[in-house]
Design an enzyme around this catalytic site. Structure first.
Site, short mmCIF file in Angstrom:
data_model
loop_
_atom_site.label_atom_id
_atom_site.label_comp_id
_atom_site.label_asym_id
_atom_site.label_seq_id
_atom_site.Cartn_x
_atom_site.Cartn_y
_atom_site.Cartn_z
N CYS A 134 0.85 -1.18 0.00
CA CYS A 134 0.00 0.00 0.00
C CYS A 134 0.89 1.24 0.00
O CYS A 134 1.83 1.33 0.80
CB CYS A 134 -0.95 0.12 1.18
SG CYS A 134 -2.19 -1.17 1.21
N ARG A 138 4.26 -0.71 -4.43
CA ARG A 138 3.83 -1.11 -3.09
C ARG A 138 2.47 -1.81 -3.09
O ARG A 138 1.98 -2.24 -2.05
CB ARG A 138 3.76 0.11 -2.17
CG ARG A 138 5.07 0.86 -2.07
CD ARG A 138 4.92 2.07 -1.19
NE ARG A 138 4.67 1.70 0.19
CZ ARG A 138 5.62 1.42 1.06
NH1 ARG A 138 6.88 1.50 0.71
NH2 ARG A 138 5.31 1.08 2.29
N TRP A 198 -2.79 -2.83 -1.71
CA TRP A 198 -2.49 -4.25 -1.78
C TRP A 198 -3.37 -4.86 -0.70
O TRP A 198 -3.13 -4.66 0.49
CB TRP A 198 -1.01 -4.48 -1.48
CG TRP A 198 -0.55 -5.88 -1.71
CD1 TRP A 198 -0.06 -6.40 -2.88
CD2 TRP A 198 -0.51 -6.95 -0.76
NE1 TRP A 198 0.27 -7.73 -2.70
CE2 TRP A 198 0.01 -8.10 -1.42
CE3 TRP A 198 -0.86 -7.08 0.59
CZ2 TRP A 198 0.18 -9.33 -0.79
CZ3 TRP A 198 -0.69 -8.30 1.22
CH2 TRP A 198 -0.17 -9.41 0.53
N ASN A 218 -1.88 2.61 5.42
CA ASN A 218 -1.01 1.49 5.07
C ASN A 218 -0.69 0.77 6.37
O ASN A 218 -0.15 1.37 7.29
CB ASN A 218 0.27 2.04 4.41
CG ASN A 218 1.38 1.00 4.31
OD1 ASN A 218 2.54 1.34 4.35
ND2 ASN A 218 1.04 -0.25 4.17
N GLY A 219 -1.06 -0.51 6.44
CA GLY A 219 -0.81 -1.26 7.67
C GLY A 219 -2.02 -2.12 8.00
O GLY A 219 -2.87 -2.35 7.15
N GLU A 249 17.06 -18.70 -5.66
CA GLU A 249 16.75 -17.37 -6.16
C GLU A 249 16.31 -17.44 -7.63
O GLU A 249 15.37 -16.74 -8.04
CB GLU A 249 17.97 -16.45 -5.99
CG GLU A 249 17.83 -15.04 -6.50
CD GLU A 249 16.66 -14.24 -5.93
OE1 GLU A 249 16.01 -14.70 -4.98
OE2 GLU A 249 16.38 -13.17 -6.47
N LYS A 296 12.68 -16.09 -8.89
CA LYS A 296 12.52 -15.06 -9.92
C LYS A 296 11.55 -15.53 -10.99
O LYS A 296 10.67 -14.80 -11.41
CB LYS A 296 13.87 -14.71 -10.60
CG LYS A 296 14.84 -13.89 -9.81
CD LYS A 296 14.52 -12.42 -9.75
CE LYS A 296 13.68 -12.06 -8.58
NZ LYS A 296 14.19 -12.05 -7.26
N GLU A 342 7.94 -15.62 -9.62
CA GLU A 342 7.39 -14.30 -9.32
C GLU A 342 6.83 -13.59 -10.54
O GLU A 342 5.78 -12.97 -10.47
CB GLU A 342 8.50 -13.39 -8.76
CG GLU A 342 8.76 -13.55 -7.30
CD GLU A 342 9.83 -12.58 -6.81
OE1 GLU A 342 9.63 -11.98 -5.77
OE2 GLU A 342 10.88 -12.42 -7.48
N HIS A 380 16.34 -37.52 -3.81
CA HIS A 380 15.59 -37.99 -2.64
C HIS A 380 14.10 -37.71 -2.78
O HIS A 380 13.38 -37.59 -1.79
CB HIS A 380 16.15 -37.34 -1.37
CG HIS A 380 17.58 -37.70 -1.13
ND1 HIS A 380 17.96 -38.95 -0.72
CD2 HIS A 380 18.72 -36.99 -1.30
CE1 HIS A 380 19.29 -38.99 -0.61
NE2 HIS A 380 19.77 -37.81 -0.97
N LYS A 431 6.15 -5.03 -3.37
CA LYS A 431 7.59 -4.99 -3.14
C LYS A 431 7.96 -4.93 -1.66
O LYS A 431 8.88 -5.57 -1.21
CB LYS A 431 8.21 -3.81 -3.88
CG LYS A 431 9.72 -3.85 -3.79
CD LYS A 431 10.37 -3.15 -4.92
CE LYS A 431 11.85 -3.33 -4.87
NZ LYS A 431 12.25 -4.73 -5.14
#
Ligand code: G6P
Length: 609
Positions: A2, A27, A74, A100-101, A482, A486, A489, A505, A604
């Protein structure tokens, strides 16, 4: 997560607010809204990107005032609908609020307010706060906000206006970031992040937890929620406009991938004394002794930063011979962790605002650990709450998929490891050798970037496959994680990263004809072992894409495709091996037609737990 922007001044607010909001879209971007004071409060909200709100505003009158606030969301509480989009209003006094929160006790407050006769139109926690401020309002917005905030638990950055006080903007924070930009004409831009402020002014102050600021065209005053005056520290915002613009690239992610050589040069500059074979980290100097005597290091983070932290663990154990571990911040915090004397906790975070990482840091501090930060955003909450730290200096990262912050984090963790190693067990010669190699990393990354067209072509061969594996060993096991992250995402392809040896395994059962398996097979201690793992995949029909060291011609016989990186000492190899993986994810997402910089469901900066 947000983004909020507010403006009070003499210029028309609408354009300024929307421009700021676009800069904060990283955000959150599922819905957006704006409120502007023009005699009365005019509010517009839209589902989708800021562009949708902008389109909607074109057909609306009354949005001409010079006091207003806006929000890009968001979703946390309540689905993505116009009703749940901010700003939210009270039902009595013409109060509008962006937030925001998360208000954690919103359910109890909602029942209390419903009993008092208030009717709610959304499922959000934010509307509860707007109503509560309205309920407590007795002709003074600042007092009502302070009173309401004394009742709430949770996290908030809020901006509030009220029709009955058309020249007043009240803003406050606890847990979520908020800063006030002070213009030259008694005008103010308030935002979650400096990116929305810098084109107006570079004079800012950050709000601390529980700060409430009342802004008018005559000036501002800062208090805490109990109305005790607070003196904010005004500082210069160090962001270059160029750094937050696309500069000819189609996406921020691609720009940031290509910025890595420059970003790493800035990150390392002045921190390596090649002659003395030692690392100079001013940010750690006050605690040099404690750090040198550390008995254990716990690195904690989330997402990409956690993968960097995992590499940090290998570095600390290998170079400094220091017992180290990595922890998901979200798990660490609630695990009742044991912190012995001599424990150093390192919080790794691009934004410096990730709620999980912040909470883990507080937990560790409370239990007596020395807390260090490896952070990109200067002045962010984590950077302020740590005892000491080292900034990445890679510049603002806008693309939601983290790239240059990752290499920056790995570079800083390498420097910290060498800093510790040199003071514990490593001689000037060995340290100097590694530092000289580090100095050459940016130039080696440039050479990999030159191969972008080849990487694109290889990626496009496999882009229709829905399941991928990323495999590596040692230092490059976290790099494999990573690479998989990527790809997930931004291209929404299912990918798993794991230690190459673990594959047999269980996950080996997944391999079928044509399944892409990306192996990190650069030269190093475990090269032969990786080669065996490659054979295991090949013999079951998997298609292997290998990231290998220049000059390794042999490998071509065993794999379908090779992407080469320059030769590099193993501890520094993740700084190179990750580059082709970043580019693969980028080109896969582009080929699939996705919005690379705004992947679905992601934000983000995740400021909720
Ligand atoms: C989010 C982002 C990731 C990031 C993670 C940690 O999930 O989408 O890209 O790695 O948060 O963020 P931080 O700012 O703490 O590095």
């Amino acid at each position: 997560m947000c983004g909020i922007v507010a403006y009070l001044g003499n210029k028309p607010a609408k354009h300024l607010l929307l421009e700021g909001l676009k800069r904060l879209e990283y955000r959150g971007y599922d819905s957006a809204g704006i409120a502007i004071m023009n005699g009365k409060l005019n509010v517009a909200r839209a589902v989708g990107r800021v562009a949708m709100l902008e389109e909607k505003l074109e057909g609306l009158e009354g949005f001409d005032g010079s006091l207003g606030l806006c929000h890009t969301r968001w979703a946390t509480h309540g689905s993505v609908t116009e009703h749940n989009a901010h700003p939210h209003r009270d039902d009595k006094h013409g109060i509008a609020l962006v937030h925001n929160g998360i208000i954690e006790n919103y359910a109890a407050l909602k029942t209390y307010l419903q009993d008092k006769g208030h009717t709610f139109t959304s499922q959000t926690d934010t509307e509860v706060l707007a109503m509560l401020i309205g309920e407590l309002y007795e002709g003074d917005l600042e007092k009502a906000v302070q009173a309401a905030l004394r009742e709430v638990t949770g996290a908030y950055a809020i901006c509030v206006v009220c029709e009955k006080e058309p020249g007043v903007l009240v803003v406050a924070r606890k847990g979520s970031p908020l800063m006030v930009g002070i213009g030259s004409n008694n005008d103010y831009v308030v935002a979650s992040d400096g990116a929305a402020i810098i084109s107006h002014t570079s004079r800012v102050f950050m709000l601390d937890d529980y700060n409430v600021v009342k802004l008018t065209r005559e000036g501002f005053r800062t208090t805490d929620v109990n109305n005790v005056a607070v003196n904010p520290k005004v500082q210069q915002l160090e962001i270059d406009l160029e750094q937050i613009e696309l500069g000819g690239y189609p996406h921020f992610m691609l720009k940031e991938i290509f910025e890595q050589p420059k970003a790493l040069r800035a990150c390392m500059s002045g921190r390596m004394d090649l002659r003395e074979g030692r690392v100079v980290l001013g940010g750690l100097s006050t605690f040099g002794k404690e750090i040198t005597r550390a008995k254990r290091v716990i690195l904690t983070a989330q997402g990409t930063a956690l993968h960097a932290a995992m590499i940090g663990r290998y570095l600390l154990e290998d170079l400094a011979k220091l017992p180290s571990q990595t922890e998901y911040a979200s798990e660490f915090r609630y695990r009742n962790p044991t912190i012995e004397e001599g424990t150093v906790v390192v919080a790794v975070s691009q934004s410096g605002e990730t709620a999980d990482t912040l909470a883990a840091l507080h937990e560790a501090k409370e239990r007596g650990a020395l807390a260090l930060g490896v952070i990109n955003v200067v002045g962010s909450t984590i950077s302020r709450d740590t005892d000491a730290g080292v900034y990445l200096r890679v510049g603002p990262e806008i693309g939601v998929a983290s790239t240059k912050a990752f290499t920056g984090q790995v570079a800083v963790l390498t420097l910290i490891s060498l800093f510790m190693a040199r003071r514990r067990i490593m001689g000037a010669g060995d340290c100097g050798d590694l530092l000289r190699e580090m100095e050459r990393i940016p130039e080696k990354i440039e050479r990999i970037l030159e191969q972008a067209p080849i990487i694109k072509k290889v990626t496009e061969k496999y882009v229709d496959r829905e399941n991928w594996l990323f495999l590596g060993r040692g230092y490059n096991y976290p790099t494999a994680l990573e690479g998989a992250l990527k790809l997930k995402e931004i291209s929404y392809i299912h990918a798993e990263g794991m230690p190459a040896a673990e594959m047999k395994h269980g996950p080996i059962a997944l391999i079928n004809e044509g399944m892409p398996a990306v192996f990190i097979a650069n030269r190093g201690r475990q090269y032969e072992k990786v080669m065996s793992n490659i054979q295991e995949v090949r013999s079951r029909g998997g298609h292997v894409i290998a990231v290998a060291t220049e000059g390794d011609e042999q490998i071509k016989k065993h794999v379908q495709d090779v992407l080469y990186i320059p030769d590099v000492p193993e501890p520094l190899s993740p700084l190179l091996t990750v580059i082709p993986l970043q580019l693969m994810a980028y080109y896969a997402a582009v080929a699939r037609g996705h919005d690379v910089d705004k992947p679905r469901n992601l934000a983000k900066s995740v400021t909720v737990e």
